[in-house]
Structures are given as C-alpha cells and as structure tokens.
Design an enzyme around this catalytic site. Structure first.
Site, PDB file in Angstrom:
ATOM      1  N   ASP A 123      33.693  40.202  53.639  1.00 36.71           N
ATOM      2  CA  ASP A 123      35.025  40.659  53.251  1.00 36.71           C
ATOM      3  C   ASP A 123      35.518  41.734  54.202  1.00 36.71           C
ATOM      4  O   ASP A 123      34.716  42.402  54.850  1.00 36.71           O
ATOM      5  CB  ASP A 123      34.964  41.276  51.849  1.00 36.71           C
ATOM      6  CG  ASP A 123      35.369  40.276  50.799  1.00 36.71           C
ATOM      7  OD1 ASP A 123      35.771  39.163  51.163  1.00 36.71           O
ATOM      8  OD2 ASP A 123      35.266  40.615  49.611  1.00 36.71           O
ATOM      9  N   LYS A 145      39.797  35.792  57.632  1.00 42.15           N
ATOM     10  CA  LYS A 145      40.388  34.917  58.654  1.00 42.15           C
ATOM     11  C   LYS A 145      40.135  33.441  58.372  1.00 42.15           C
ATOM     12  O   LYS A 145      40.388  32.600  59.230  1.00 42.15           O
ATOM     13  CB  LYS A 145      39.807  35.280  60.024  1.00 42.15           C
ATOM     14  CG  LYS A 145      40.228  36.664  60.468  1.00 42.15           C
ATOM     15  CD  LYS A 145      39.941  36.876  61.937  1.00 42.15           C
ATOM     16  CE  LYS A 145      40.313  38.290  62.339  1.00 42.15           C
ATOM     17  NZ  LYS A 145      39.357  38.885  63.223  1.00 42.15           N
ATOM     18  N   MET A 260      43.492  49.877  44.345  1.00 42.80           N
ATOM     19  CA  MET A 260      44.607  49.081  44.883  1.00 42.80           C
ATOM     20  C   MET A 260      45.957  49.594  44.383  1.00 42.80           C
ATOM     21  O   MET A 260      46.867  48.797  44.147  1.00 42.80           O
ATOM     22  CB  MET A 260      44.435  47.595  44.495  1.00 42.80           C
ATOM     23  CG  MET A 260      43.186  46.979  45.072  1.00 42.80           C
ATOM     24  SD  MET A 260      42.939  45.270  44.538  1.00 42.80           S
ATOM     25  CE  MET A 260      42.229  45.499  42.936  1.00 42.80           C
TER      26      MET A 260
HETATM   27  C1  SAM Z   1      39.760  44.236  46.106  1.00 37.40           C
HETATM   28  S1  SAM Z   1      39.226  45.820  45.616  1.00 37.40           S
HETATM   29  C2  SAM Z   1      37.509  45.637  45.787  1.00 37.40           C
HETATM   30  C3  SAM Z   1      36.699  46.697  45.086  1.00 37.40           C
HETATM   31  C4  SAM Z   1      35.225  46.586  45.330  1.00 37.40           C
HETATM   32  N1  SAM Z   1      34.687  45.360  44.781  1.00 37.40           N
HETATM   33  C5  SAM Z   1      34.454  47.772  44.773  1.00 37.40           C
HETATM   34  O1  SAM Z   1      33.688  47.639  43.824  1.00 37.40           O
HETATM   35  O2  SAM Z   1      34.601  48.854  45.330  1.00 37.40           O
HETATM   36  C6  SAM Z   1      39.717  46.790  46.992  1.00 37.40           C
HETATM   37  C7  SAM Z   1      40.068  48.217  46.620  1.00 37.40           C
HETATM   38  O3  SAM Z   1      38.894  48.990  46.446  1.00 37.40           O
HETATM   39  C8  SAM Z   1      39.150  50.316  46.821  1.00 37.40           C
HETATM   40  N2  SAM Z   1      38.236  50.692  47.912  1.00 37.40           N
HETATM   41  C9  SAM Z   1      37.331  49.926  48.488  1.00 37.40           C
HETATM   42  N3  SAM Z   1      36.624  50.605  49.420  1.00 37.40           N
HETATM   43  C10 SAM Z   1      37.123  51.855  49.407  1.00 37.40           C
HETATM   44  C11 SAM Z   1      36.830  53.051  50.124  1.00 37.40           C
HETATM   45  N4  SAM Z   1      35.843  53.086  51.028  1.00 37.40           N
HETATM   46  N5  SAM Z   1      37.540  54.158  49.852  1.00 37.40           N
HETATM   47  C12 SAM Z   1      38.518  54.144  48.931  1.00 37.40           C
HETATM   48  N6  SAM Z   1      38.844  53.050  48.221  1.00 37.40           N
HETATM   49  C13 SAM Z   1      38.154  51.933  48.452  1.00 37.40           C
HETATM   50  C14 SAM Z   1      40.608  50.403  47.247  1.00 37.40           C
HETATM   51  O4  SAM Z   1      41.377  50.759  46.126  1.00 37.40           O
HETATM   52  C15 SAM Z   1      40.841  48.974  47.665  1.00 37.40           C
HETATM   53  O5  SAM Z   1      42.213  48.660  47.657  1.00 37.40           O
END
Ligand code: SAM
Length: 332
Positions: A123, A145, A260
């Site tokens: 991802d 992609k 998000m």
């Molecule tokens: C589709 S979700 C996936 C979440 C992921 N499965 C998790 O448990 O962290 C994507 C969102 O996770 C958050 N996110 C993921 N990595 C992050 C990081 N390193 N710092 C801040 N927010 C993060 C953001 O809000 C981002 O838009």
C-alpha cells in the site's frame, strides 16, 4: 517423514515403516535414531540460518541461537527472533500490518513473513524502507498503481493476490498500520477465502494510536478520559454516505481520533461543536506520525481548521480531539 508424536513406541513404528518403504524419517524424540535430521533454523534480518549437529538437537539449537544472536547483535541467552525449528515456508497470502510508518514498528512476525515473500503487494502508506530490504528476486507490486479505474482497484488487487498465490508464490500484502483498521483487509480475506487461497493476518500498530503515542499524546489517561473512539473522516458530516453519528460524538467527554479527516477538518470540528462539545476542547493533528517528517499542529475545536490551513497540514494525519490532545510531556 517426521515421527513427532509424544509416544516413543509410535515414533519407533513410524520409523520402521518409513525404513521399510525406503523413506527418510526424522524422529523428533530421539534424533539420533532417525534416518534424517532437520536443522535448527532462524530468520535474522532476512537471512535464513540452518544448523545441524549430527542429530544432537540441543546442540543444533544452541549453535543456531548463538549465530542468530551474533547476526542480530544480541547475547545468546536473549530469545532469538525465531525459535521455530521446523517452520516450513509459508504458502498463500499473508496480510501484514506494517505499522504507522517507522519501519521498526512492524511486528517480528510481519518482518519474518516479509523476508520469506516471493511477491509483496504494498500500500501507499506501508513503510517504504521495508521494501528496500527485500531480495532482488522479490516481485514488488505497488497497489496504488494497479491498473483499472479507482472503483476497480480493490478488485484488481484481490485478483493479483489470488493469481500469484495460485502460481505457488508466497504473497505478502503489506498494509499501513493494522490491516483491519480502515484498511479494507477483510475484503481481501473474503476474496482469498472465496478463491480457496490460504490466508493469514498479522496485526499491526495502527496509526490511530501509534501516531499520537509517538507525538507524546496518551489517547487515554486515568481520571481524564475513559473512552477513545476511532472514526473515519473520509466523508464529511452530513454526507449521505457517512455512517458516523457526529452528534453522539459531540456528546462524548473522551478522546475522538479521526483518520482521513484533514481535508474536512472544518466541517468535522463544527459537527462536534454542534453536537455539544465545547469549542475550547483541545485538538492536535499529528502529520507523518512516527516518521522523521512528523509534525504536530495544535489548537482547539474553534481554531484548529484555520491553524491547519496556515500550517499547510496534509495527509497522512491523525486528528486527536479531547483533553489529552493538550498533553505532551514527552515529544517526538
Ligand atoms: C486508509 S487509512 C489506513 C489506516 C491504517 N490501516 C492504520 O491502521 O493506521 C489511512 C489514514 O491513516 C492515517 N495514517 C496512516 N499513517 C499515518 C501516519 N504515519 N501519520 C499520521 N496518520 C497516518 C491517516 O489518517 C491516513 O489518511
């Protein structure tokens, strides 16, 4: 053949039977009696070790642990990264939570599986540095992609996982955070199960908790908050597709963690205030949590949208709402 029951007579009979069929047989209880031995193995930093000491299992294990410790820079009496002497190469698909971004925050199991992968489907938010450690023969597919339009993307990813696994290759589906927290992981599990492909899931440190923690924000604190709710802000409050009860969240006294949500921050803050949350409630945004580029922007429900705009906060970011968002005794 491996005779590994807890009954010595049964093991002896299995060995005799194997002998009669001219088949090598390992005896798990009395290694020296067998006609074959299995090595003590370990995976350390992507290196597979196998040690044989003429059937002396304890010695094989001790030498294996010492070598593994040396490779990993540990002392031999600390536990080895893997103590599974007979672990076969995994098959099918493993959905692995890669953690919030820092490559050191993946689990030991996740890293072991990654080291055994033939194919990695990654991802966008999976820790990129983990991919750089893969052996050159590993096929790396960037899930962002995969061809087809946006709506088809998930189906196309499912097809890639199933296709490669059916070709006999071990596939790691590497996701950011935890595979089941807003990660569509269960959809991929359903697709693999429907296709008869063995699938295993390895939990990960979710960014919902890992990013605030790395920024010094405790999502709960005794005497302050007895609840923490993790919410997706990918659709705005009031949007027909929204499944979130923002009024109910506005009535909470505890911590609300929004994923998000940065692009809809103004609408989210307004919805919480409309639901009853005081507009001076602290809010912290953790952008790029756990990474070198981590940055925290703070404010209140009344001010945070303007501050985020002024600071040009961009995804990926976690929004923490509640008294704990004003805590930060230890910083990044
Ligand atoms: C589709 S979700 C996936 C979440 C992921 N499965 C998790 O448990 O962290 C994507 C969102 O996770 C958050 N996110 C993921 N990595 C992050 C990081 N390193 N710092 C801040 N927010 C993060 C953001 O809000 C981002 O838009």
């Amino acid at each position: 053949m491996i005779a590994a029951t807890d009954d010595a007579d049964v093991n002896a009979r299995v060995l005799a039977e194997a002998d009669a069929q001219r088949t090598f047989c390992v005896r798990a209880d009395l290694a020296r009696e067998g006609t074959a031995v299995t090595p003590a193995t370990a995976f350390v930093g992507g290196v597979q070790l196998g040690v044989l000491a003429s059937g002396d299992h304890r010695r094989s294990a001790a030498v294996r642990s010492a070598l593994a410790a040396t490779l990993a820079g540990r002392t031999a009496d600390e536990p080895a990264e893997s103590d599974r002497s007979y672990a076969p190469k995994p098959v099918g698909v493993a959905l692995v939570g890669g953690g919030p971004g820092d490559p050191d925050l993946i689990t030991v199991r996740g890293r072991e599986l990654l080291a055994q992968a033939d194919v990695v489907v990654a991802d966008r938010l999976a820790p990129a540095r983990l991919l750089a450690e893969l052996a050159p023969h590993v096929e790396v597919i960037d899930a962002a992609k995969v061809p087809y339009g946006r709506a088809m993307a998930q189906q196309a990813i499912n097809e890639v996982l199933i296709d490669r696994a059916r070709a006999g290759r071990f596939v790691v589906r590497l996701k950011g955070g935890d595979p089941y927290v807003f990660g569509r992981g269960y959809e991929e599990v359903e697709a693999c199960v429907a296709a008869g492909v063995p699938v295993t899931v390895v939990p990960g440190v979710t960014s919902a908790f890992g990013a605030p923690c790395a920024a010094g924000i405790p999502v709960t604190h005794r005497g302050v908050t007895h609840e923490v709710v993790v919410v997706s802000g990918h659709v705005a409050p009031g949007h027909p597709d929204s499944l979130v009860d923002w009024n109910a969240l506005g009535r909470l006294r505890g911590t609300v963690v929004v994923l998000m949500g940065v692009e809809r921050l103004g609408a989210i803050a307004a919805a919480l205030v409309a639901g009853g949350r005081p507009d001076d409630t602290p809010v912290a945004i953790v952008q790029n949590g756990t990474l070198a580029a981590q940055r925290v922007t703070s404010g209140t429900l009344a001010t945070i949208a303007a501050r985020a705009a002024a600071a040009e906060v961009r995804p990926p970011a976690i929004v923490v709402v509640g008294a704990v968002a004003g805590f930060a005794l230890v910083g990044p």
